[in-house]
Design a protein around this motif. Structure first.
Motif, PDB file in Angstrom:
ATOM      1  N   GLU A  25      48.926  37.056  48.818  1.00  0.00           N
ATOM      2  CA  GLU A  25      49.260  36.905  50.234  1.00  0.00           C
ATOM      3  C   GLU A  25      48.429  35.799  50.891  1.00  0.00           C
ATOM      4  N   ALA A  26      47.148  35.764  50.574  1.00  0.00           N
ATOM      5  CA  ALA A  26      46.244  34.814  51.224  1.00  0.00           C
ATOM      6  C   ALA A  26      46.315  33.412  50.631  1.00  0.00           C
ATOM      7  N   PHE A  27      46.439  33.330  49.309  1.00  0.00           N
ATOM      8  CA  PHE A  27      46.253  32.042  48.651  1.00  0.00           C
ATOM      9  C   PHE A  27      47.366  31.618  47.708  1.00  0.00           C
ATOM     10  N   GLY A  28      48.320  32.476  47.450  1.00  0.00           N
ATOM     11  CA  GLY A  28      49.349  32.183  46.462  1.00  0.00           C
ATOM     12  C   GLY A  28      50.095  30.889  46.700  1.00  0.00           C
ATOM     13  N   HIS A  29      50.288  30.516  47.954  1.00  0.00           N
ATOM     14  CA  HIS A  29      51.028  29.293  48.291  1.00  0.00           C
ATOM     15  C   HIS A  29      50.283  28.018  47.894  1.00  0.00           C
ATOM     16  N   LEU A  30      48.999  28.132  47.575  1.00  0.00           N
ATOM     17  CA  LEU A  30      48.188  26.957  47.247  1.00  0.00           C
ATOM     18  C   LEU A  30      48.336  26.493  45.801  1.00  0.00           C
ATOM     19  N   TYR A  31      48.884  27.338  44.943  1.00  0.00           N
ATOM     20  CA  TYR A  31      48.808  27.089  43.502  1.00  0.00           C
ATOM     21  C   TYR A  31      50.176  26.989  42.840  1.00  0.00           C
ATOM     22  N   ALA A  32      50.184  26.227  41.763  1.00  0.00           N
ATOM     23  CA  ALA A  32      51.368  26.210  40.902  1.00  0.00           C
ATOM     24  C   ALA A  32      51.505  27.604  40.288  1.00  0.00           C
ATOM     25  N   PRO A  33      52.732  28.071  40.086  1.00  0.00           N
ATOM     26  CA  PRO A  33      52.922  29.418  39.551  1.00  0.00           C
ATOM     27  C   PRO A  33      52.140  29.689  38.264  1.00  0.00           C
ATOM     28  N   GLU A  34      52.064  28.689  37.372  1.00  0.00           N
ATOM     29  CA  GLU A  34      51.361  28.912  36.104  1.00  0.00           C
ATOM     30  C   GLU A  34      49.848  29.053  36.314  1.00  0.00           C
ATOM     31  N   ASP A  35      49.286  28.337  37.292  1.00  0.00           N
ATOM     32  CA  ASP A  35      47.858  28.477  37.584  1.00  0.00           C
ATOM     33  C   ASP A  35      47.565  29.844  38.198  1.00  0.00           C
ATOM     34  N   LEU A  36      48.397  30.254  39.128  1.00  0.00           N
ATOM     35  CA  LEU A  36      48.219  31.559  39.758  1.00  0.00           C
ATOM     36  C   LEU A  36      48.340  32.674  38.719  1.00  0.00           C
ATOM     37  N   ALA A  37      49.346  32.594  37.856  1.00  0.00           N
ATOM     38  CA  ALA A  37      49.535  33.617  36.820  1.00  0.00           C
ATOM     39  C   ALA A  37      48.348  33.651  35.861  1.00  0.00           C
ATOM     40  N   ALA A  38      47.839  32.498  35.477  1.00  0.00           N
ATOM     41  CA  ALA A  38      46.681  32.457  34.562  1.00  0.00           C
ATOM     42  C   ALA A  38      45.464  33.083  35.217  1.00  0.00           C
ATOM     43  N   PHE A  39      45.233  32.811  36.483  1.00  0.00           N
ATOM     44  CA  PHE A  39      44.092  33.393  37.197  1.00  0.00           C
ATOM     45  C   PHE A  39      44.242  34.904  37.302  1.00  0.00           C
ATOM     46  N   LEU A  40      45.400  35.370  37.743  1.00  0.00           N
ATOM     47  CA  LEU A  40      45.598  36.812  37.920  1.00  0.00           C
ATOM     48  C   LEU A  40      45.487  37.563  36.598  1.00  0.00           C
ATOM     49  N   ALA A  41      45.826  36.908  35.508  1.00  0.00           N
ATOM     50  CA  ALA A  41      45.706  37.547  34.184  1.00  0.00           C
ATOM     51  C   ALA A  41      44.255  37.814  33.811  1.00  0.00           C
ATOM     52  N   THR A  42      43.316  37.167  34.502  1.00  0.00           N
ATOM     53  CA  THR A  42      41.885  37.394  34.222  1.00  0.00           C
ATOM     54  C   THR A  42      41.314  38.539  35.048  1.00  0.00           C
ATOM     55  N   LYS A  43      42.116  39.160  35.886  1.00  0.00           N
ATOM     56  CA  LYS A  43      41.679  40.260  36.757  1.00  0.00           C
ATOM     57  C   LYS A  43      42.501  41.506  36.426  1.00  0.00           C
ATOM     58  N   THR A  44      42.197  42.124  35.307  1.00  0.00           N
ATOM     59  CA  THR A  44      43.020  43.218  34.804  1.00  0.00           C
ATOM     60  C   THR A  44      42.516  44.586  35.267  1.00  0.00           C
ATOM     61  N   GLN A  45      43.381  45.564  35.132  1.00  0.00           N
ATOM     62  CA  GLN A  45      42.981  46.947  35.411  1.00  0.00           C
ATOM     63  C   GLN A  45      41.792  47.338  34.543  1.00  0.00           C
ATOM     64  N   ALA A  46      41.795  46.919  33.292  1.00  0.00           N
ATOM     65  CA  ALA A  46      40.682  47.251  32.389  1.00  0.00           C
ATOM     66  C   ALA A  46      39.374  46.632  32.879  1.00  0.00           C
ATOM     67  N   ASP A  47      39.451  45.401  33.392  1.00  0.00           N
ATOM     68  CA  ASP A  47      38.248  44.761  33.946  1.00  0.00           C
ATOM     69  C   ASP A  47      37.723  45.536  35.145  1.00  0.00           C
ATOM     70  N   PHE A  48      38.622  45.911  36.048  1.00  0.00           N
ATOM     71  CA  PHE A  48      38.196  46.686  37.211  1.00  0.00           C
ATOM     72  C   PHE A  48      37.644  48.042  36.775  1.00  0.00           C
ATOM     73  N   ALA A  49      38.262  48.683  35.809  1.00  0.00           N
ATOM     74  CA  ALA A  49      37.764  49.976  35.331  1.00  0.00           C
ATOM     75  C   ALA A  49      36.349  49.838  34.760  1.00  0.00           C
ATOM     76  N   ARG A  50      36.125  48.772  34.008  1.00  0.00           N
ATOM     77  CA  ARG A  50      34.785  48.543  33.437  1.00  0.00           C
ATOM     78  C   ARG A  50      33.758  48.358  34.548  1.00  0.00           C
ATOM     79  N   GLU A  51      34.110  47.570  35.557  1.00  0.00           N
ATOM     80  CA  GLU A  51      33.179  47.335  36.664  1.00  0.00           C
ATOM     81  C   GLU A  51      32.950  48.603  37.482  1.00  0.00           C
ATOM     82  N   ILE A  52      33.990  49.379  37.719  1.00  0.00           N
ATOM     83  CA  ILE A  52      33.836  50.621  38.471  1.00  0.00           C
ATOM     84  C   ILE A  52      32.869  51.560  37.746  1.00  0.00           C
ATOM     85  N   GLY A  53      32.896  51.556  36.427  1.00  0.00           N
ATOM     86  CA  GLY A  53      32.011  52.406  35.642  1.00  0.00           C
ATOM     87  C   GLY A  53      30.614  51.836  35.439  1.00  0.00           C
ATOM     88  N   ASP A  54      30.390  50.623  35.867  1.00  0.00           N
ATOM     89  CA  ASP A  54      29.103  49.941  35.683  1.00  0.00           C
ATOM     90  C   ASP A  54      28.235  50.177  36.917  1.00  0.00           C
TER      91      ASP A  54
END
Length: 168
Positions: A25-54
């Motif tokens: 919503e805030a920044f999606g319009h700034l990026y090419a779809p492939e760049d946005l998709a690559a970035f979002l792929a680095t922020k996974t549920q598993a990553d958040f779960a690991r951080e929540i447990g840390d």
């Protein structure tokens, strides 16, 4: 009714969804779809779960009438700058568009500042996109000052972000 609540491991899918939706919503319009998709792929549920447990990470969820609308995450500093001892980083503070301007950001920021102090931190630092004037003003009103800039990568796209710090 507005409320803040602790984030539990079972909330990882919700946090991942809130992150993705609010970032797009805030920044999606700034990026090419492939760049946005690559970035979002680095922020996974598993990553958040690991951080929540840390125990070095601290999360808080904002809701309105049981409808989740944002979150904040604190964690160890990870910027390419010299960091004073006892520094914690505000890693993410995101509020969905439908709740922007309703005080959720301020409440999450108040919680983050208090939580940072409770950990014994003497400094709170964050990064903000240089052209996100609303967020920059929000942080400046709270006493943050710019100390450096760095390249924040979204896929292959480099944004200039400011690193800001607040003495607690």
């Amino acid at each position: 009714m507005t409320c803040l609540s602790d984030v539990r491991p079972a909330d990882a899918p919700l946090i991942a969804t809130l992150f993705e939706q609010s970032f797009v919503e805030a920044f999606g319009h700034l990026y090419a779809p492939e760049d946005l998709a690559a970035f979002l792929a680095t922020k996974t549920q598993a990553d958040f779960a690991r951080e929540i447990g840390d125990p070095t990470f601290h999360f808080q969820l904002a809701s309105r009438d049981a409808d989740p609308v944002g979150f904040v995450k604190l964690g160890p500093p990870d910027f390419p700058v010299e960091t004073p001892p006892a520094t914690i980083e505000l890693r993410q503070l995101y509020v969905l568009d439908r709740a922007t301007g309703q005080g959720f950001g301020a409440r999450l920021m108040d919680w983050a500042t208090a939580a940072a102090r409770a950990t014994g931190a003497r400094h709170l630092q964050l990064s903000v996109y240089i052209d996100n004037h609303r967020a920059r003003c929000f942080y400046e009103r709270r006493g943050f000052t710019a100390i450096a800039s760095y390249k924040f990568m979204v896929g292959n796209h480099a944004d200039e972000d400011l690193i800001m710090r607040l003495a607690l």
